[in-house]
Enzyme design. Structure first.
Site, short mmCIF file in Angstrom:
data_model
loop_
_atom_site.label_atom_id
_atom_site.label_comp_id
_atom_site.label_asym_id
_atom_site.label_seq_id
_atom_site.Cartn_x
_atom_site.Cartn_y
_atom_site.Cartn_z
N GLY A 156 0.83 -1.21 0.00
CA GLY A 156 0.00 0.00 0.00
C GLY A 156 0.86 1.25 0.00
N LYS A 179 -8.14 -5.88 12.41
CA LYS A 179 -7.06 -5.14 13.06
C LYS A 179 -6.71 -5.75 14.42
CE LYS A 179 -6.45 -2.31 9.70
NZ LYS A 179 -5.20 -2.30 8.95
N ALA A 233 -12.25 -6.51 13.55
CA ALA A 233 -11.81 -7.91 13.71
C ALA A 233 -10.47 -8.14 13.01
CB ALA A 233 -12.87 -8.87 13.16
N SER A 285 -4.74 -0.61 14.17
CA SER A 285 -5.63 0.55 14.38
C SER A 285 -6.10 0.58 15.83
CB SER A 285 -6.86 0.41 13.47
OG SER A 285 -7.85 1.34 13.81
N SER A 312 1.44 3.32 -2.45
CA SER A 312 1.12 4.33 -3.46
C SER A 312 0.49 5.59 -2.89
CB SER A 312 0.17 3.73 -4.51
OG SER A 312 -0.92 3.08 -3.86
N ARG A 313 -0.11 5.49 -1.71
CA ARG A 313 -0.85 6.64 -1.16
C ARG A 313 -0.75 6.63 0.36
NH1 ARG A 313 -6.19 5.90 -1.55
NH2 ARG A 313 -6.29 3.86 -2.53
N TYR A 333 -13.89 -4.64 10.04
CA TYR A 333 -12.59 -3.94 10.08
C TYR A 333 -11.91 -4.16 11.43
CZ TYR A 333 -9.27 -0.03 9.87
OH TYR A 333 -8.13 0.74 9.89
P1 NAP Z 1 -5.28 4.78 1.80
O1 NAP Z 1 -4.81 6.18 1.71
O2 NAP Z 1 -6.67 4.44 1.43
O3 NAP Z 1 -4.26 3.86 0.96
C1 NAP Z 1 -4.51 2.49 0.88
C2 NAP Z 1 -3.34 1.79 0.21
O4 NAP Z 1 -3.60 0.38 0.21
C3 NAP Z 1 -3.15 2.19 -1.25
O5 NAP Z 1 -1.78 2.10 -1.56
C4 NAP Z 1 -3.94 1.10 -1.99
O6 NAP Z 1 -3.49 0.90 -3.34
C5 NAP Z 1 -3.63 -0.10 -1.13
N1 NAP Z 1 -4.66 -1.14 -1.24
C6 NAP Z 1 -5.99 -1.01 -0.97
N2 NAP Z 1 -6.63 -2.17 -1.21
C7 NAP Z 1 -5.68 -3.05 -1.65
C8 NAP Z 1 -5.72 -4.39 -2.10
N3 NAP Z 1 -6.87 -5.09 -2.16
N4 NAP Z 1 -4.56 -4.97 -2.50
C9 NAP Z 1 -3.40 -4.28 -2.46
N5 NAP Z 1 -3.29 -3.01 -2.03
C10 NAP Z 1 -4.43 -2.40 -1.64
O7 NAP Z 1 -5.10 4.21 3.30
P2 NAP Z 1 -4.32 4.80 4.57
O8 NAP Z 1 -5.22 5.71 5.30
O9 NAP Z 1 -2.97 5.23 4.18
O10 NAP Z 1 -4.24 3.47 5.47
C11 NAP Z 1 -3.05 2.74 5.61
C12 NAP Z 1 -3.25 1.74 6.75
O11 NAP Z 1 -3.56 2.46 7.94
C13 NAP Z 1 -4.40 0.76 6.54
O12 NAP Z 1 -4.02 -0.54 6.98
C14 NAP Z 1 -5.50 1.30 7.42
O13 NAP Z 1 -6.41 0.31 7.84
C15 NAP Z 1 -4.70 1.89 8.56
N6 NAP Z 1 -5.42 2.92 9.28
C16 NAP Z 1 -5.90 4.01 8.64
C17 NAP Z 1 -6.62 4.96 9.35
C18 NAP Z 1 -7.18 6.21 8.69
O14 NAP Z 1 -7.91 6.99 9.36
N7 NAP Z 1 -6.88 6.48 7.44
C19 NAP Z 1 -6.82 4.80 10.73
C20 NAP Z 1 -6.28 3.67 11.35
C21 NAP Z 1 -5.59 2.73 10.62
P3 NAP Z 1 -4.10 1.82 -4.58
O15 NAP Z 1 -3.50 3.19 -4.40
O16 NAP Z 1 -3.65 1.14 -5.81
O17 NAP Z 1 -5.59 1.82 -4.39
#
Ligand code: NAP
Length: 255
Positions: A17, A164, A162, A147, A19-20, A160
């Site tokens: 993940g 984490k 479950a 998380s 890319s973003r 979700y």
């Molecule tokens: P994000 O900005 O939505 O980025 C998600 C990343 O995961 C992207 O690189 C995406 O690739 C990749 N991805 C999504 N589905 C995938 C799949 N089926 N196979 C392979 N790659 C996949 O997310 P983020 O906020 O940075 O979250 C990163 C981590 O932090 C996650 O595990 C999330 O659960 C955790 N987290 C986030 C938050 C929050 O508030 N954002 C809070 C607590 C924990 P593409 O770019 O190609 O779509």
């Protein structure tokens, strides 16, 4: 140990993940610290290419491989690429994930939502962590992005939470399994982060309400979470293992 231990020159890292969001911020910081960084992404190749180019501009080897990590074949392709590019791994950051935005009570949750969240957030962690460990010798680093939801649950998002929570249990057993090889295994547990994942939920009124419940008074940036991930990758953290590092401005302690 000294501050130079934050330098990771010569280390080979894989960030899922990447890319973003948190993953991209982690890739930038790892590259700045001197590590070579491979990234995985699902489908957004333009974003992935941008991150790879930023890393390369810092003088490290970087590459990206797309695919759905819920699919074993895609995981196999990713690790074939690891073998071609790096041969072995020093650092694995299991970060890719989804958070289905709709609030759904468990009694009304359909099989498709449950199964997709488990597959993307948990099966993928099993598939990728297993492959990463097979390519790590001694002194490796595994960091899984969990998380607050994994510790205190999340109403209307039982799927979700479950996944984490399961990641946290996995960290606690796995660190014992691989400790003899001086591989550390830790989780980082963010709360709300200002990334695309949370944009719908952080709509203007909700954002003020959410931030009022965070002791530090604001949601995290992706960089706020990437910093502690990279700290755990460094030799400075060599005696930390089995830890759930809360990076949520204290939110897990209230509400
Ligand atoms: P994000 O900005 O939505 O980025 C998600 C990343 O995961 C992207 O690189 C995406 O690739 C990749 N991805 C999504 N589905 C995938 C799949 N089926 N196979 C392979 N790659 C996949 O997310 P983020 O906020 O940075 O979250 C990163 C981590 O932090 C996650 O595990 C999330 O659960 C955790 N987290 C986030 C938050 C929050 O508030 N954002 C809070 C607590 C924990 P593409 O770019 O190609 O779509």
């Amino acid at each position: 140990m000294n501050a130079l231990d934050l330098i990771l020159t010569g280390k080979r890292a894989l960030v899922t993940g990447g890319s973003r969001g948190v993953g991209a911020a982690t890739v930038r910081l790892l590259a700045e610290a001197g590590a070579d960084v491979g990234i995985s992404y699902h489908s957004r190749s333009a974003e992935a290419d941008r991150v790879v180019n930023e890393a390369r501009a810092m003088g490290v080897n970087s590459w990206a491989e797309g695919g759905d990590l819920a699919d074993r074949a895609a995981v196999d392709r990713l690790f074939s690429r690891v073998d071609r590019e790096f041969g072995s791994l020093d650092i694995f950051v299991g970060n890719a994930g989804i958070w289905p935005v709709a609030d759904v009570p468990l009694a009304e949750m359909d099989d498709a939502r449950w199964q997709r969240t488990i597959a993307v957030n948990l099966d993928s962690i099993f598939f990728t962590t297993r492959e990463a460990l097979r390519r790590m010798s001694s002194d490796g680093r595994v960091i899984l992005v969990s998380s607050t939801a994994g510790q205190r649950g999340e109403a209307y998002h039982a799927d979700y939470a479950a996944t984490k929570g399961a990641m946290i249990s996995m960290v606690k057993g796995l660190c014992v399994e691989v400790g003899g090889r001086a591989i550390t295994v830790n989780a980082v547990a963010p709360g709300w982060i200002d990334t695309e994942m949370s944009q719908d939920a952080l709509g203007s009124e909700d954002r003020a309400r959410i931030e009022a419940d965070i002791p530090i008074g604001r949601v995290a940036t992706a960089e706020d979470v990437a910093g502690p991930i990279v700290l755990l990758c460094s030799p400075l953290a060599r005696h930390i293992t089995g830890e759930i590092l809360n990076v949520n401005g204290g939110a897990v302690l209230v509400g």
